[in-house]
Design a protein around this motif. Structure first.
Motif, PDB file in Angstrom:
ATOM      1  N   UNK A  44       0.829  -1.180   0.000  1.00 47.30           N
ATOM      2  CA  UNK A  44       0.000   0.000   0.000  1.00 47.30           C
ATOM      3  C   UNK A  44       0.874   1.244   0.000  1.00 47.30           C
ATOM      4  N   UNK A  45       0.344   2.336  -0.531  1.00 46.67           N
ATOM      5  CA  UNK A  45       1.133   3.565  -0.648  1.00 46.67           C
ATOM      6  C   UNK A  45       1.590   4.097   0.710  1.00 46.67           C
ATOM      7  N   UNK A  46       0.773   3.902   1.730  1.00 47.15           N
ATOM      8  CA  UNK A  46       1.092   4.490   3.031  1.00 47.15           C
ATOM      9  C   UNK A  46       2.284   3.810   3.718  1.00 47.15           C
ATOM     10  N   UNK A  47       2.662   2.619   3.256  1.00 50.13           N
ATOM     11  CA  UNK A  47       3.759   1.897   3.916  1.00 50.13           C
ATOM     12  C   UNK A  47       4.930   1.618   2.980  1.00 50.13           C
ATOM     13  N   UNK A  48       4.753   1.876   1.695  1.00 48.15           N
ATOM     14  CA  UNK A  48       5.826   1.553   0.735  1.00 48.15           C
ATOM     15  C   UNK A  48       7.092   2.323   1.098  1.00 48.15           C
ATOM     16  N   UNK A  49       8.192   1.613   1.144  1.00 48.76           N
ATOM     17  CA  UNK A  49       9.469   2.226   1.507  1.00 48.76           C
ATOM     18  C   UNK A  49       9.774   2.139   2.999  1.00 48.76           C
ATOM     19  N   UNK A  50       8.767   1.850   3.804  1.00 50.20           N
ATOM     20  CA  UNK A  50       8.978   1.718   5.257  1.00 50.20           C
ATOM     21  C   UNK A  50       8.784   0.290   5.737  1.00 50.20           C
ATOM     22  N   UNK A  51       7.859  -0.426   5.119  1.00 48.88           N
ATOM     23  CA  UNK A  51       7.543  -1.802   5.517  1.00 48.88           C
ATOM     24  C   UNK A  51       8.070  -2.757   4.457  1.00 48.88           C
ATOM     25  N   UNK A  52       8.470  -3.945   4.906  1.00 46.50           N
ATOM     26  CA  UNK A  52       8.928  -4.991   3.994  1.00 46.50           C
ATOM     27  C   UNK A  52       8.288  -6.308   4.375  1.00 46.50           C
ATOM     28  N   UNK A  53       7.643  -6.943   3.406  1.00 44.67           N
ATOM     29  CA  UNK A  53       7.081  -8.270   3.618  1.00 44.67           C
ATOM     30  C   UNK A  53       8.061  -9.297   3.074  1.00 44.67           C
ATOM     31  N   UNK A  54       8.240 -10.372   3.823  1.00 43.95           N
ATOM     32  CA  UNK A  54       9.160 -11.422   3.383  1.00 43.95           C
ATOM     33  C   UNK A  54       8.632 -12.766   3.887  1.00 43.95           C
ATOM     34  N   UNK A  55       9.306 -13.833   3.496  1.00 39.59           N
ATOM     35  CA  UNK A  55       8.821 -15.155   3.881  1.00 39.59           C
ATOM     36  C   UNK A  55       9.963 -16.125   4.107  1.00 39.59           C
ATOM     37  N   UNK A  56       9.666 -17.129   4.892  1.00 41.50           N
ATOM     38  CA  UNK A  56      10.547 -18.273   5.081  1.00 41.50           C
ATOM     39  C   UNK A  56       9.708 -19.495   4.745  1.00 41.50           C
ATOM     40  N   UNK A  57       9.839 -19.962   3.516  1.00 42.71           N
ATOM     41  CA  UNK A  57       8.973 -21.052   3.066  1.00 42.71           C
ATOM     42  C   UNK A  57       9.214 -22.333   3.843  1.00 42.71           C
ATOM     43  N   UNK A  58      10.444 -22.541   4.284  1.00 44.06           N
ATOM     44  CA  UNK A  58      10.743 -23.751   5.047  1.00 44.06           C
ATOM     45  C   UNK A  58       9.975 -23.770   6.364  1.00 44.06           C
ATOM     46  N   UNK A  59       9.726 -22.594   6.915  1.00 45.39           N
ATOM     47  CA  UNK A  59       9.010 -22.476   8.179  1.00 45.39           C
ATOM     48  C   UNK A  59       7.541 -22.116   7.985  1.00 45.39           C
ATOM     49  N   UNK A  60       7.113 -21.970   6.733  1.00 45.34           N
ATOM     50  CA  UNK A  60       5.744 -21.534   6.452  1.00 45.34           C
ATOM     51  C   UNK A  60       5.404 -20.279   7.239  1.00 45.34           C
ATOM     52  N   UNK A  61       6.321 -19.324   7.218  1.00 45.87           N
ATOM     53  CA  UNK A  61       6.165 -18.101   7.998  1.00 45.87           C
ATOM     54  C   UNK A  61       6.368 -16.892   7.099  1.00 45.87           C
ATOM     55  N   UNK A  62       5.530 -15.896   7.316  1.00 41.45           N
ATOM     56  CA  UNK A  62       5.641 -14.625   6.604  1.00 41.45           C
ATOM     57  C   UNK A  62       5.910 -13.536   7.637  1.00 41.45           C
TER      58      UNK A  62
END
Length: 127
Positions: A61-79
């Motif tokens: 979303x525009x309000x968080x772009x550049x400040x928030x980062x989404x990532x994942x660990x597929x081995x742990x099924x965690x985001x």
């Protein structure tokens, strides 16, 4: 059926950082799209970020772009949602959501696309 459990919320001063985690279970391999949403009291639920679990493509979303980062660990099924430069207006209940479909967004994720939801974790940012 997919179960989602969020953790990592808390209280922080403006300018600080927090990392939220979302552990998924109940599906042998989590494919599709995972998303983070937030809802402040008296406001609509807002899409924050989403990630395609197979390719890692991300949407914000525009309000968080550049400040928030989404990532994942597929081995742990965690985001994860790494939140930096937090502002008082980021104060909300944050929810993790999942769909087994790959959903493309031109902007923030839309809640209507996600059938599976966690219980939420509170984030409070003080000025």
């Amino acid at each position: 059926q997919v179960q989602l459990v969020e953790s990592g919320g808390g209280s922080v001063q403006a300018g600080g950082s927090l990392t939220l985690s979302c552990a998924a279970s109940g599906h042998t391999s989590l494919t599709g799209t995972m998303g983070w949403f937030r809802q402040a009291p008296g406001k609509e639920r807002e899409g924050v970020a989403a990630i395609w679990t197979e390719t890692g493509a991300t949407f914000y979303g525009d309000s968080v772009r550049g400040r928030f980062t989404i990532s994942q660990d597929n081995a742990q099924n965690t985001v994860y949602l790494q939140m930096n430069s937090l502002k008082p207006e980021d104060t909300a209940m944050y929810y993790c959501a999942a769909t087994l479909r790959r959903v493309y967004y031109f902007g923030p994720p839309q809640a209507v696309d996600f059938p599976y939801w966690g219980q939420g974790t509170q984030v409070t940012v003080s000025s």
